[in-house]
Design a protein around this motif. Sequence first.
Motif, mmCIF file in Angstrom:
data_model
loop_
_atom_site.group_PDB
_atom_site.id
_atom_site.type_symbol
_atom_site.label_atom_id
_atom_site.label_comp_id
_atom_site.label_asym_id
_atom_site.label_seq_id
_atom_site.Cartn_x
_atom_site.Cartn_y
_atom_site.Cartn_z
ATOM 1 N N LEU A 38 38.304 25.472 22.494
ATOM 2 C CA LEU A 38 37.205 25.970 23.161
ATOM 3 C C LEU A 38 36.066 25.284 22.566
ATOM 4 C CD1 LEU A 38 38.033 29.946 22.533
ATOM 5 C CD2 LEU A 38 38.008 28.672 24.771
ATOM 6 N N GLY A 39 35.867 25.042 21.455
ATOM 7 C CA GLY A 39 34.696 24.246 21.144
ATOM 8 C C GLY A 39 34.599 22.987 21.727
ATOM 9 N N ASP A 40 35.721 22.044 21.939
ATOM 10 C CA ASP A 40 35.834 20.855 22.419
ATOM 11 C C ASP A 40 35.304 21.153 23.970
ATOM 12 O OD1 ASP A 40 36.677 18.355 23.562
ATOM 13 O OD2 ASP A 40 38.529 19.015 23.595
ATOM 14 N N SER A 41 35.569 21.942 24.637
ATOM 15 C CA SER A 41 35.525 22.405 26.078
ATOM 16 C C SER A 41 33.812 22.619 26.436
ATOM 17 C CB SER A 41 36.206 23.322 26.501
ATOM 18 O OG SER A 41 37.690 23.074 26.697
ATOM 19 N N LEU A 42 33.500 23.332 25.755
ATOM 20 C CA LEU A 42 32.069 23.846 25.604
ATOM 21 C C LEU A 42 31.293 22.636 25.336
ATOM 22 C CD1 LEU A 42 30.453 26.263 26.405
ATOM 23 C CD2 LEU A 42 29.953 26.706 24.129
ATOM 24 N N LEU A 63 22.998 25.226 25.488
ATOM 25 C CA LEU A 63 24.207 25.854 26.049
ATOM 26 C C LEU A 63 24.811 26.845 25.320
ATOM 27 C CD1 LEU A 63 26.592 25.728 28.200
ATOM 28 C CD2 LEU A 63 27.306 23.790 27.035
ATOM 29 N N GLN A 64 25.140 28.062 25.449
ATOM 30 C CA GLN A 64 25.563 29.124 24.718
ATOM 31 C C GLN A 64 27.030 29.720 24.867
ATOM 32 O OE1 GLN A 64 23.857 30.515 21.697
ATOM 33 N NE2 GLN A 64 22.662 28.776 21.841
ATOM 34 N N ASP A 65 27.329 29.570 26.479
ATOM 35 C CA ASP A 65 28.428 29.982 26.902
ATOM 36 C C ASP A 65 29.037 29.356 28.024
ATOM 37 O OD1 ASP A 65 29.918 32.281 28.421
ATOM 38 O OD2 ASP A 65 29.347 33.498 26.497
ATOM 39 N N PHE A 66 30.465 29.846 28.409
ATOM 40 C CA PHE A 66 30.987 29.233 29.420
ATOM 41 C C PHE A 66 30.307 29.518 30.893
ATOM 42 C CE2 PHE A 66 33.999 27.927 26.281
ATOM 43 C CZ PHE A 66 34.404 26.961 26.924
ATOM 44 N N ALA A 67 29.895 30.782 30.779
ATOM 45 C CA ALA A 67 29.261 31.349 31.876
ATOM 46 C C ALA A 67 27.897 30.823 32.599
ATOM 47 C CB ALA A 67 28.730 32.800 31.686
ATOM 48 N N ALA A 365 37.370 36.770 24.712
ATOM 49 C CA ALA A 365 38.323 36.825 25.647
ATOM 50 C C ALA A 365 37.768 36.150 26.908
ATOM 51 C CB ALA A 365 38.765 38.214 26.208
ATOM 52 N N ALA A 366 36.448 36.344 27.281
ATOM 53 C CA ALA A 366 35.885 35.619 28.317
ATOM 54 C C ALA A 366 36.022 33.983 28.356
ATOM 55 C CB ALA A 366 34.480 36.263 28.743
ATOM 56 N N TRP A 367 35.920 33.528 27.101
ATOM 57 C CA TRP A 367 36.088 32.107 26.681
ATOM 58 C C TRP A 367 37.409 31.670 27.280
ATOM 59 C CZ3 TRP A 367 32.683 29.682 22.532
ATOM 60 C CH2 TRP A 367 31.225 30.193 22.506
#
Length: 390
Positions: A38-42, A63-67, A365-367
């Motif tokens: 997750l950290g890598d992807s963001l 950048l704070q969120d995948f949204a 969960a959303a991530w």
Amino acid sequence: MSTEPGTTPAPRPLPSALPAPAPSRESRIHGCLLGGALGDSLGYAVEFDDIAAVRARFGPAGLQDFAALDGGSHFSDDTQLTLYTVDGLVEALEWANDGVGADTNACLWLAYLRWLGTQGVPLPASAPVQPPRWIDTHEVLKHRRAPGKACLSGLATGEMGTVYRPVNPDSKGCGTVMRSAPFGLIPHIAPGSVYKLSSDAASLTHGHPAARQGSGALSLMIHFLAAGHGLLEAAGYALAHLREADLGRNESPDPVLIERLEAALRLAPQPGQPAAGALLSPEDLVRELGEGWVAEEALAVALYAVLATAPETTAAAPGHGEDHPQAHFRAAIAVAVNHSGDSDSTASIAGNLLGTYYGEECLPAAWLEALEAPDVIRGMASRLAVLTGA
């Protein structure tokens, strides 16, 4: 699995205002690998952007969120190589369970060579041929996602690098530390053996002491977190090992690595400090700890991000309610992503640390819904969990 015993330093425990969580070991394994991905992807979405460009694109907070990412983001070579590290360890464990004492570093080298073949790099004629394994069947791991030059060149020599015969002897890029969390997930081995497994595997591609010692330090932090220690305590134990233990090979601790880790601990608010809640700006973070392109900087930035946002050390950090593990994870990844440097590697390491500490409970969960190929990551985590008795 073949390991050597190591000395275990006995540093003074560091203070922690909150008790460490107690997830299952299986949850810690899944949390470590998924959290790192997750950290890598963001971070991969902004890896080559400076903080001014990040703010221009995502606003003052960055950048704070995948949204905020249209279409999500991919994970990078950091996650690819972390999963291939797991596969090398899994193969060594499979041999051990069959009563065969395999060379763990040789299993890792063969795994990394198979990864090299996915990157469009011809395997050298001298490289041994190995049949494909389960991990090799997934197309998502065959994409080229800005791999580190030293990882490619070190493996492309066809030589199994060691500390005595190093490939890339002067390289201390973060391509070692960002793949080294899995070594800390192997139970029932001494800290010295964890360190040796990790630092020896780093020698396969990087020869500089900071690269090897930085990898060993991260693996030790994961080892102590998986054993139930707190974040600050695990960092202190790992640093004490570098300072006090016999690192082997007549080697002294790399002074720059020690300096950066000490700075990360010093700059992160400690329980009860008056300055609690004050986070470094992205500019100050880079000025104090570096951009993260080399091993000691990547580990220091990630460690600072995790400690400075911990609910027990900063009143300003979100997460004093029931959802504090997820709030802590979000806050730490935001710090690790938003700076002018190697954002995917620093955030990947931060995700490894928090995923091990809290287990899967900390993963939003959303991530997870936005994460690329979670089934592949969970599949490798499950294989490691089964073979280690989790």
